[in-house]
Design a protein around this motif. Sequence first.
Motif, PDB file in Angstrom:
ATOM      1  N   ARG A   1       0.850  -1.206   0.000  1.00  0.00           N
ATOM      2  CA  ARG A   1       0.000   0.000   0.000  1.00  0.00           C
ATOM      3  C   ARG A   1       0.883   1.252   0.000  1.00  0.00           C
ATOM      4  O   ARG A   1       2.076   1.184   0.333  1.00  0.00           O
ATOM      5  CB  ARG A   1      -0.935   0.025   1.207  1.00  0.00           C
ATOM      6  CG  ARG A   1      -0.247   0.176   2.550  1.00  0.00           C
ATOM      7  CD  ARG A   1      -1.270   0.114   3.681  1.00  0.00           C
ATOM      8  NE  ARG A   1      -0.703   0.408   4.987  1.00  0.00           N
ATOM      9  CZ  ARG A   1      -0.038  -0.455   5.738  1.00  0.00           C
ATOM     10  NH1 ARG A   1       0.158  -1.683   5.294  1.00  0.00           N
ATOM     11  NH2 ARG A   1       0.444  -0.092   6.922  1.00  0.00           N
TER      12      ARG A   1
ATOM     13  N   LEU B   1     -14.269   2.011   6.347  1.00  0.00           N
ATOM     14  CA  LEU B   1     -13.726   1.201   5.261  1.00  0.00           C
ATOM     15  C   LEU B   1     -12.481   1.846   4.654  1.00  0.00           C
ATOM     16  O   LEU B   1     -11.500   1.163   4.341  1.00  0.00           O
ATOM     17  CB  LEU B   1     -14.784   0.980   4.177  1.00  0.00           C
ATOM     18  CG  LEU B   1     -15.864  -0.059   4.490  1.00  0.00           C
ATOM     19  CD1 LEU B   1     -16.885  -0.114   3.356  1.00  0.00           C
ATOM     20  CD2 LEU B   1     -15.257  -1.443   4.706  1.00  0.00           C
TER      21      LEU B   1
ATOM     22  N   ASP C   1      -9.567   1.405   7.028  1.00  0.00           N
ATOM     23  CA  ASP C   1      -9.029   0.044   6.939  1.00  0.00           C
ATOM     24  C   ASP C   1      -8.062  -0.088   5.760  1.00  0.00           C
ATOM     25  O   ASP C   1      -7.035  -0.760   5.851  1.00  0.00           O
ATOM     26  CB  ASP C   1     -10.163  -0.973   6.793  1.00  0.00           C
ATOM     27  CG  ASP C   1     -10.772  -1.344   8.132  1.00  0.00           C
ATOM     28  OD1 ASP C   1     -10.188  -0.983   9.165  1.00  0.00           O
ATOM     29  OD2 ASP C   1     -11.835  -2.000   8.143  1.00  0.00           O
ATOM     30  N   VAL C   2      -8.406   0.561   4.635  1.00  0.00           N
ATOM     31  CA  VAL C   2      -7.510   0.541   3.476  1.00  0.00           C
ATOM     32  C   VAL C   2      -6.221   1.291   3.796  1.00  0.00           C
ATOM     33  O   VAL C   2      -5.114   0.831   3.471  1.00  0.00           O
ATOM     34  CB  VAL C   2      -8.210   1.194   2.253  1.00  0.00           C
ATOM     35  CG1 VAL C   2      -7.213   1.358   1.094  1.00  0.00           C
ATOM     36  CG2 VAL C   2      -9.391   0.347   1.800  1.00  0.00           C
TER      37      VAL C   2
ATOM     38  N   HIS D   1      -5.500  -3.074   6.498  1.00  0.00           N
ATOM     39  CA  HIS D   1      -6.322  -4.223   6.881  1.00  0.00           C
ATOM     40  C   HIS D   1      -6.796  -4.942   5.626  1.00  0.00           C
ATOM     41  O   HIS D   1      -7.003  -4.312   4.580  1.00  0.00           O
ATOM     42  CB  HIS D   1      -7.540  -3.770   7.689  1.00  0.00           C
ATOM     43  CG  HIS D   1      -7.268  -3.635   9.151  1.00  0.00           C
ATOM     44  ND1 HIS D   1      -8.134  -3.043  10.021  1.00  0.00           N
ATOM     45  CD2 HIS D   1      -6.208  -4.021   9.908  1.00  0.00           C
ATOM     46  CE1 HIS D   1      -7.642  -3.066  11.242  1.00  0.00           C
ATOM     47  NE2 HIS D   1      -6.464  -3.647  11.203  1.00  0.00           N
TER      48      HIS D   1
ATOM     49  N   GLU E   1      -9.361  -6.300   3.194  1.00  0.00           N
ATOM     50  CA  GLU E   1     -10.739  -5.923   2.900  1.00  0.00           C
ATOM     51  C   GLU E   1     -11.627  -7.160   2.818  1.00  0.00           C
ATOM     52  O   GLU E   1     -11.147  -8.249   2.485  1.00  0.00           O
ATOM     53  CB  GLU E   1     -10.813  -5.176   1.580  1.00  0.00           C
ATOM     54  CG  GLU E   1     -10.116  -3.842   1.558  1.00  0.00           C
ATOM     55  CD  GLU E   1     -10.240  -3.188   0.204  1.00  0.00           C
ATOM     56  OE1 GLU E   1     -11.174  -2.384   0.005  1.00  0.00           O
ATOM     57  OE2 GLU E   1      -9.416  -3.487  -0.676  1.00  0.00           O
TER      58      GLU E   1
ATOM     59  N   ILE F   1     -15.842  -6.871  -1.373  1.00  0.00           N
ATOM     60  CA  ILE F   1     -15.444  -5.486  -1.639  1.00  0.00           C
ATOM     61  C   ILE F   1     -14.125  -5.467  -2.398  1.00  0.00           C
ATOM     62  O   ILE F   1     -13.946  -4.727  -3.370  1.00  0.00           O
ATOM     63  CB  ILE F   1     -15.328  -4.705  -0.314  1.00  0.00           C
ATOM     64  CG1 ILE F   1     -16.710  -4.543   0.319  1.00  0.00           C
ATOM     65  CG2 ILE F   1     -14.685  -3.342  -0.551  1.00  0.00           C
ATOM     66  CD1 ILE F   1     -16.697  -3.831   1.652  1.00  0.00           C
ATOM     67  N   ALA F   2     -13.175  -6.283  -1.961  1.00  0.00           N
ATOM     68  CA  ALA F   2     -11.866  -6.323  -2.625  1.00  0.00           C
ATOM     69  C   ALA F   2     -11.990  -6.795  -4.069  1.00  0.00           C
ATOM     70  O   ALA F   2     -11.213  -6.391  -4.938  1.00  0.00           O
ATOM     71  CB  ALA F   2     -10.925  -7.240  -1.843  1.00  0.00           C
TER      72      ALA F   2
ATOM     73  N   ASP G   1      -9.051   3.034  -4.385  1.00  0.00           N
ATOM     74  CA  ASP G   1      -8.427   3.252  -3.075  1.00  0.00           C
ATOM     75  C   ASP G   1      -8.603   4.692  -2.592  1.00  0.00           C
ATOM     76  O   ASP G   1      -8.159   5.047  -1.512  1.00  0.00           O
ATOM     77  CB  ASP G   1      -6.941   2.900  -3.117  1.00  0.00           C
ATOM     78  CG  ASP G   1      -6.142   3.788  -4.077  1.00  0.00           C
ATOM     79  OD1 ASP G   1      -6.746   4.693  -4.697  1.00  0.00           O
ATOM     80  OD2 ASP G   1      -4.924   3.574  -4.189  1.00  0.00           O
TER      81      ASP G   1
END
Length: 445
Positions: free
Chosen positions: A292, A381, A384-385, A389, A391, A395-396, A402
């Motif tokens: 990320r 949410l 979390d991204v 975390h 997903e 959702i992923a 993003d």
Amino acid sequence: MKQQILSSHREIQALKPSGNASVERIRVSSTHGPGLYIEMRGDRVSKRWVYRFRLGNKRPDLIIGTFPSVSLKQARELHGKAVQLVKQGIDPRSYRAAEVAKNTQAWSMQEAFSYWIKHYAANPTRNGYLPTEKTVKQMQRRWRLHLQDDLGSFRVMDLNRSKLLEVLSNAAIKAREEARQCLTLLKALLAYCEDMEQIEESPAATITPGKIKARPAPPKKRYLTLPELRELLVALDCDTGRTSASTRNAIKLAAATAARRSEVSQLLWSELDLENGVWTLPDHRSKTRQGRRIRLSAYSLDVLRQQRQHSNSQYVFESPRKPGEPIGIDVLSKAVKRIQGRDTKEQNLDAPLAHLEPFGVHDVRRTVTTALTEHLGADKLLVDVMIGHAEPRLIATYNRADRWPLQVQIWCQWGDMLSNLCSDKPEFIQESKHTNVIHVQFGSR
């Protein structure tokens, strides 16, 4: 052959060769039928048990064992098992050879663990990625500390549920979470042994954490309020004694980015684009195996500029004790405990943060995620991204966005909040006497 029939241990013990033959056999009574003999040889002191049976047109012999190593009672039991095999048309000699081969090839639990850990390290887990080196080492450490002494010498085929319950329950007395993790390890290990045909069924399959008093602890809820976070940051700035500059700066960056201990402590300069203010964490360094981007705020960049003078290697947070190596993962935890006076058996009440409710490094990560939502309005949410975390699968799969521009905005605002908290006169506004929500008023930028 002599026609007498022996029926007691004393008779067999007193038996001596007559000297008339090199080999003598005397019948021994058995409830399982005829065919059991005690054999004496003139050139040997010991006697041995023999079962003579008929299979088809043949009359072969099965050597059961020597006396007194195999007692009369044991000889009769083995005779009975052999009789049952003959009734089924099975040659007990072949069966015995197969059993010996099976026992010779049977793994001990220590051997099984050695085979399994190699298999575990080389095969992807449910998320499709290989387990990290850290995870493999944790498994090895857990086996060594909690299971090896009690289970290592057991043959896998001899292990039973009651023994596992005993060992795991003892582990749970010392540490419930460790015992729960040990159960997970044993289930995977014994399932592998089942696949490798070392056992027919895993004795750990039906054991649950509740059976060994190792139910998961309630989820931790501790996070720092903004005033508490200010106290931590101020304490880090003032602590120039036992805690190294690298450790203090690593904790500050953790508070600025909500990154995990391992992600921060092993940070490489090559992962940082200081000119554009971006930290790109690669897949292999993420717990979820999903890399990320993290926007480095002005606060984060200032921490990194300070740290540059303490690092002469590829690692941002270089160990002062081991040049060229990163600081250890546990160093951050120990430093946070020290600031609270909780690094010794009895708390040091003179420590800067001794008056606060106990907290750890991971609670700082929880602090940031809570603050991003509570004070900056970021939805859960997105947070979390931002902190890496995993997903939810749907959702992923269906939503690949993003929202990077929004992430940039939130990270920069959070950096401003930290800068304000560390200033001589932080501008707090208490929204209400009946709420714990604290807003920070920003000056002009």
